[in-house]
Design a protein around this motif. Sequence first.
Motif, PDB file in Angstrom:
ATOM      1  N   LEU A   1     -20.210 -13.355 -32.935  1.00 53.27           N
ATOM      2  CA  LEU A   1     -19.003 -12.875 -32.261  1.00 53.27           C
ATOM      3  C   LEU A   1     -19.275 -12.649 -30.778  1.00 53.27           C
ATOM      4  CD1 LEU A   1     -16.119 -11.575 -32.172  1.00 53.27           C
ATOM      5  CD2 LEU A   1     -17.223  -9.423 -32.865  1.00 53.27           C
ATOM      6  N   ILE A   2     -18.435 -13.218 -29.941  1.00 55.35           N
ATOM      7  CA  ILE A   2     -18.453 -12.942 -28.499  1.00 55.35           C
ATOM      8  C   ILE A   2     -17.272 -12.030 -28.203  1.00 55.35           C
ATOM      9  CG2 ILE A   2     -18.278 -13.918 -26.179  1.00 55.35           C
ATOM     10  CD1 ILE A   2     -19.420 -16.522 -27.307  1.00 55.35           C
ATOM     11  N   ASP A   3     -17.550 -10.808 -27.751  1.00 53.57           N
ATOM     12  CA  ASP A   3     -16.523  -9.796 -27.514  1.00 53.57           C
ATOM     13  C   ASP A   3     -16.464  -9.509 -26.014  1.00 53.57           C
ATOM     14  OD1 ASP A   3     -14.777  -7.673 -27.534  1.00 53.57           O
ATOM     15  OD2 ASP A   3     -15.831  -6.527 -29.078  1.00 53.57           O
ATOM     16  N   VAL A   4     -15.457 -10.063 -25.357  1.00 54.20           N
ATOM     17  CA  VAL A   4     -15.305  -9.940 -23.903  1.00 54.20           C
ATOM     18  C   VAL A   4     -14.284  -8.849 -23.613  1.00 54.20           C
ATOM     19  CG1 VAL A   4     -14.747 -11.136 -21.753  1.00 54.20           C
ATOM     20  CG2 VAL A   4     -15.796 -12.402 -23.660  1.00 54.20           C
TER      21      VAL A   4
ATOM     22  N   PHE B   1     -19.487  -7.597 -24.027  1.00 56.62           N
ATOM     23  CA  PHE B   1     -19.477  -7.492 -22.571  1.00 56.62           C
ATOM     24  C   PHE B   1     -18.474  -6.419 -22.151  1.00 56.62           C
ATOM     25  CE2 PHE B   1     -20.782 -11.716 -23.769  1.00 56.62           C
ATOM     26  CZ  PHE B   1     -21.852 -11.987 -22.937  1.00 56.62           C
ATOM     27  N   GLU B   2     -18.949  -5.454 -21.358  1.00 54.88           N
ATOM     28  CA  GLU B   2     -18.081  -4.351 -20.938  1.00 54.88           C
ATOM     29  C   GLU B   2     -18.598  -3.774 -19.619  1.00 54.88           C
ATOM     30  OE1 GLU B   2     -15.434  -1.677 -20.173  1.00 54.88           O
ATOM     31  OE2 GLU B   2     -15.164  -2.981 -21.921  1.00 54.88           O
ATOM     32  N   PRO B   3     -17.772  -3.762 -18.546  1.00 56.41           N
ATOM     33  CA  PRO B   3     -18.244  -3.301 -17.241  1.00 56.41           C
ATOM     34  C   PRO B   3     -18.059  -1.807 -16.963  1.00 56.41           C
ATOM     35  CG  PRO B   3     -16.094  -4.294 -17.001  1.00 56.41           C
ATOM     36  CD  PRO B   3     -16.462  -4.426 -18.455  1.00 56.41           C
TER      37      PRO B   3
ATOM     38  N   PHE C   1     -23.898  -5.879 -23.060  1.00 50.78           N
ATOM     39  CA  PHE C   1     -24.130  -6.307 -21.685  1.00 50.78           C
ATOM     40  C   PHE C   1     -23.167  -5.526 -20.791  1.00 50.78           C
ATOM     41  CE2 PHE C   1     -25.383  -9.675 -24.517  1.00 50.78           C
ATOM     42  CZ  PHE C   1     -26.646 -10.008 -24.043  1.00 50.78           C
ATOM     43  N   ASP C   2     -23.736  -4.756 -19.853  1.00 56.19           N
ATOM     44  CA  ASP C   2     -22.928  -3.829 -19.058  1.00 56.19           C
ATOM     45  C   ASP C   2     -22.413  -4.484 -17.782  1.00 56.19           C
ATOM     46  OD1 ASP C   2     -25.377  -4.003 -17.857  1.00 56.19           O
ATOM     47  OD2 ASP C   2     -25.667  -1.833 -17.631  1.00 56.19           O
ATOM     48  N   PHE C   3     -21.796  -5.636 -17.942  1.00 52.68           N
ATOM     49  CA  PHE C   3     -21.134  -6.305 -16.821  1.00 52.68           C
ATOM     50  C   PHE C   3     -19.945  -7.084 -17.364  1.00 52.68           C
ATOM     51  CE2 PHE C   3     -24.702  -9.030 -18.184  1.00 52.68           C
ATOM     52  CZ  PHE C   3     -24.056 -10.222 -18.481  1.00 52.68           C
ATOM     53  N   ALA C   4     -19.053  -7.438 -16.452  1.00 49.36           N
ATOM     54  CA  ALA C   4     -17.886  -8.235 -16.822  1.00 49.36           C
ATOM     55  C   ALA C   4     -18.190  -9.708 -16.633  1.00 49.36           C
ATOM     56  CB  ALA C   4     -16.691  -7.839 -15.965  1.00 49.36           C
ATOM     57  N   LEU C   5     -17.343 -10.540 -17.199  1.00 48.13           N
ATOM     58  CA  LEU C   5     -17.395 -11.972 -16.977  1.00 48.13           C
ATOM     59  C   LEU C   5     -16.237 -12.352 -16.059  1.00 48.13           C
ATOM     60  CD1 LEU C   5     -18.162 -13.098 -20.627  1.00 48.13           C
ATOM     61  CD2 LEU C   5     -19.778 -12.899 -18.720  1.00 48.13           C
ATOM     62  N   GLY C   6     -16.528 -13.177 -15.061  1.00 45.88           N
ATOM     63  CA  GLY C   6     -15.500 -13.565 -14.089  1.00 45.88           C
ATOM     64  C   GLY C   6     -15.760 -14.952 -13.531  1.00 45.88           C
ATOM     65  N   THR C   7     -15.210 -15.221 -12.370  1.00 44.71           N
ATOM     66  CA  THR C   7     -15.344 -16.553 -11.771  1.00 44.71           C
ATOM     67  C   THR C   7     -16.420 -16.605 -10.691  1.00 44.71           C
ATOM     68  OG1 THR C   7     -13.566 -16.028 -10.211  1.00 44.71           O
ATOM     69  CG2 THR C   7     -12.938 -17.138 -12.263  1.00 44.71           C
ATOM     70  N   SER C   8     -17.097 -15.469 -10.450  1.00 44.84           N
ATOM     71  CA  SER C   8     -18.181 -15.437  -9.460  1.00 44.84           C
ATOM     72  C   SER C   8     -19.084 -14.251  -9.770  1.00 44.84           C
ATOM     73  CB  SER C   8     -17.618 -15.323  -8.036  1.00 44.84           C
ATOM     74  OG  SER C   8     -16.886 -14.115  -7.882  1.00 44.84           O
TER      75      SER C   8
ATOM     76  N   ILE D   1     -18.814 -16.589 -15.464  1.00 41.29           N
ATOM     77  CA  ILE D   1     -18.839 -17.065 -16.840  1.00 41.29           C
ATOM     78  C   ILE D   1     -19.158 -18.557 -16.878  1.00 41.29           C
ATOM     79  CG2 ILE D   1     -16.317 -17.471 -16.894  1.00 41.29           C
ATOM     80  CD1 ILE D   1     -16.436 -16.627 -19.871  1.00 41.29           C
ATOM     81  N   THR D   2     -20.192 -18.890 -17.610  1.00 45.51           N
ATOM     82  CA  THR D   2     -20.568 -20.276 -17.861  1.00 45.51           C
ATOM     83  C   THR D   2     -21.074 -20.364 -19.295  1.00 45.51           C
ATOM     84  OG1 THR D   2     -22.877 -19.991 -17.178  1.00 45.51           O
ATOM     85  CG2 THR D   2     -21.290 -20.629 -15.451  1.00 45.51           C
ATOM     86  N   GLU D   3     -21.078 -21.562 -19.836  1.00 50.65           N
ATOM     87  CA  GLU D   3     -21.650 -21.750 -21.167  1.00 50.65           C
ATOM     88  C   GLU D   3     -23.133 -21.386 -21.168  1.00 50.65           C
ATOM     89  OE1 GLU D   3     -21.542 -25.072 -24.737  1.00 50.65           O
ATOM     90  OE2 GLU D   3     -21.548 -25.765 -22.643  1.00 50.65           O
ATOM     91  N   LYS D   4     -23.831 -21.703 -20.099  1.00 47.83           N
ATOM     92  CA  LYS D   4     -25.255 -21.387 -19.980  1.00 47.83           C
ATOM     93  C   LYS D   4     -25.483 -19.883 -20.035  1.00 47.83           C
ATOM     94  CE  LYS D   4     -29.285 -22.293 -16.999  1.00 47.83           C
ATOM     95  NZ  LYS D   4     -29.650 -20.896 -16.689  1.00 47.83           N
ATOM     96  N   LEU D   5     -24.681 -19.112 -19.282  1.00 45.74           N
ATOM     97  CA  LEU D   5     -24.841 -17.657 -19.303  1.00 45.74           C
ATOM     98  C   LEU D   5     -24.589 -17.107 -20.701  1.00 45.74           C
ATOM     99  CD1 LEU D   5     -25.200 -14.892 -17.946  1.00 45.74           C
ATOM    100  CD2 LEU D   5     -22.749 -14.926 -17.437  1.00 45.74           C
ATOM    101  N   LEU D   6     -23.519 -17.567 -21.357  1.00 42.41           N
ATOM    102  CA  LEU D   6     -23.233 -17.077 -22.704  1.00 42.41           C
ATOM    103  C   LEU D   6     -24.371 -17.402 -23.663  1.00 42.41           C
ATOM    104  CD1 LEU D   6     -19.427 -17.902 -23.088  1.00 42.41           C
ATOM    105  CD2 LEU D   6     -20.482 -15.703 -22.546  1.00 42.41           C
TER     106      LEU D   6
END
Length: 281
Positions: free
Chosen positions: A73-76, A100-102, A123-130, A168-173
């Motif tokens: 499960l990936i929980d964003v 993932f939760e910031p 993981f104590d950060f959010a996923l975004g575009t940068s 967010i990238t497939e590699k990071l996930l």
Amino acid sequence: MNNDQIQMLRTKCASVQLLLSESSPLNGSFEGGSEVSLRTDGSIFPHVAKHEEWNFGETRFIQQACVEGEYHLIDVGANVGLYSRQALINYPNIKSASCFEPSPDNVEHLKRNLKAIPAASVFDFALGTSDGELTFYIDEINGGNFSFNENAVTGRKHHVIKAPVRRITEKLLDECMGQLATDRRLIWKSDTQGLDEVLMSELPLRFWQRVDLAVFEGWRIPKPTFDTNAFRAVLDSFDHIYLIRNRGKGLEPIDASSCIEYLSATDRKWGDIYMSRRELH
């Protein structure tokens, strides 16, 4: 817990360890599994205190969509971890989770609620575009309404912090999932208060081919621009798309165009979107 007791705790406490009955779907057979850690907000806490679950009825779709093999499960936007905790406790084929939760306050409770589940990573950060830090808007009443989208708190009492973001990238996930997800199919759940389409459109179709069930909250508020064609391709990559306009009111089958049209409005209505490889009911 009755309404008077709930209000008293909200008045006196900023957070609470809530003791669960044996029948609660949040009650796990692990050390500390009979307690759940919550912020005493005006939305999540009253519901859990009264019902001892978190929209548990809708998790039945996991059982319908993910029937063979093992899952990760990936929980964003994991908040305090109620969705992941219920899923890991009640569906044995979900073997692991990445959450993932910031929000620092939420992360504290998230770690408590999942600490005895070794297959759950926080993981104590959010996923975004940068990569970097962004302004994070925190609703002071509704503990589920935290977002990088300022429109999520329009007209509501709130405060702001700076919160960490990773692109967010497939590699990071894959790096975050690690060996936990090796040879496992994926379940995607995101709840980012109007940014889900942005995140989903950033991931390549080869990632979505690994996902058997995806669910996200479709909130009709102004949002950042995103690649609509890429998002449509994500929707089209699933065999079935459903909308739940009101929780508990049943599934409404829709197509990709109808989904995009629904999400494009700005009347602040919302519905849950489910994408599945199997028919749901």
